[in-house]
Design an enzyme around this catalytic site. Sequence first.
Site, PDB file in Angstrom:
ATOM      1  N   GLU A  18      18.834  -6.401 101.563  1.00 16.78           N
ATOM      2  CA  GLU A  18      18.154  -5.260 102.261  1.00 16.78           C
ATOM      3  C   GLU A  18      17.659  -5.402 103.932  1.00 16.78           C
ATOM      4  O   GLU A  18      17.475  -4.141 104.428  1.00 16.78           O
ATOM      5  CB  GLU A  18      17.620  -4.659 101.739  1.00 16.78           C
ATOM      6  CG  GLU A  18      16.157  -4.726 101.737  1.00 16.78           C
ATOM      7  CD  GLU A  18      15.467  -5.976 100.718  1.00 16.78           C
ATOM      8  OE1 GLU A  18      16.562  -6.958 100.226  1.00 16.78           O
ATOM      9  OE2 GLU A  18      14.844  -6.822  99.792  1.00 16.78           O
ATOM     10  N   CYS A  45      15.427  -9.907  94.476  1.00 11.42           N
ATOM     11  CA  CYS A  45      13.542 -10.866  94.749  1.00 11.42           C
ATOM     12  C   CYS A  45      13.150 -10.379  93.306  1.00 11.42           C
ATOM     13  O   CYS A  45      13.525 -10.265  92.229  1.00 11.42           O
ATOM     14  CB  CYS A  45      12.475 -10.319  96.041  1.00 11.42           C
ATOM     15  SG  CYS A  45      11.352 -11.448  96.155  1.00 11.42           S
ATOM     16  N   HIS A  50      16.626 -11.377 100.174  1.00 10.98           N
ATOM     17  CA  HIS A  50      16.424  -9.606 100.345  1.00 10.98           C
ATOM     18  C   HIS A  50      18.342  -9.315 101.597  1.00 10.98           C
ATOM     19  O   HIS A  50      17.352  -9.150 102.702  1.00 10.98           O
ATOM     20  CB  HIS A  50      15.043  -9.656 101.518  1.00 10.98           C
ATOM     21  CG  HIS A  50      14.596  -9.836 100.429  1.00 10.98           C
ATOM     22  ND1 HIS A  50      13.908  -8.646  99.646  1.00 10.98           N
ATOM     23  CD2 HIS A  50      13.805 -10.765 100.286  1.00 10.98           C
ATOM     24  CE1 HIS A  50      12.512  -9.604  98.914  1.00 10.98           C
ATOM     25  NE2 HIS A  50      12.932 -10.520  99.011  1.00 10.98           N
TER      26      HIS A  50
END
Lengths: 223, 104
Positions: free
Chosen positions: A196, A85, A194
């Site tokens: 994560e 991002c 994302h």
Amino acid sequence: MRVGVVTFPGSLDDHDARRAVHLAGAEPVRLWHADAGLQGVEAVILPGGFSYGDYLRAGAIARFSPVMDAVIPAAQDGLPVLGICNGFQVLCESHLLPGALVRNDHQQFRCQDQTLRVESTHTAWTSGFQAGQQVVVTLKNGEGAYMADDRTLDELEEQGRVVARYVGDNPNGSRRAIAGVTNARGNVVGLMPHPEHAVESGYGPSVDGLTFFTSVLNSVVRA
Amino acid sequence: MGTVIVDVMPKREILDPQGQAVAGALARLGATEFTQVRQGKRFTLEVEGEVTPQTLAAARQAAVTLLSNPVIEDVVSVRAQQDVEQVRAQQDVEQVRAQQGDQA
């Protein structure tokens, strides 16, 4: 393996990135934007957020922070670097990756579960996937539209450097539905969604994101 | 004290959602004659003393390294403020002369 996660003023997802590194079986190392060195880490993650408040352009000020003076030459020498991002925006501003990210074409911030197709597994961060594999991770951005001229886009496609593409509706107006790209060597990857946030069951849409972080372990062990 | 003015605009071929949002708001205000709006940025860089050719060269360098991203933006002008004002003053004079010419 020690994986550095940079915290810029305004980073939001550094904590989750460190957690993902930990869950992948590596040791997360906190790196500060004002640090001059990388503490000997074997890979670096530039996390999501709004570094320096997105002032000037997203990632533009972070690109000139002291830690990037160490990250840029290390990445050029082959250090695995993943920008997620805002981290992707920093990598583009650093010219480690081609193109740029601009405001979503519909002008709205978008936060949703997003299906991606992994297009290239020849990178340090995607080697654990099957080519063409579809994964679901979190997408959340206001300036996520990937832009580059046609020649650059053709080159990326020909060289297999489109890492991931959006499946279904294009969520931000990215050219050719590009969600992530890599450099010629495959060690630097920028990703708008994302992974994560998709590493632990019960939190996030899947655990598909974990493979990005386990891939880098294998890439370094092999090297 | 001198000032350098740097103007940066999004490239023509890049979608400018901010400009589009402004265009939409203008239309709602009844200003329907504007077919397109594009939004750029202006930087003013101040220096001690006069703006010299060296200052302008440094400003051009700043414009292409930090102030703009050449992938998505064009630097459309890097000028000393006094020059910008001089040009404006000259244009004003020409405009007044033209109006006087029309009336004559």
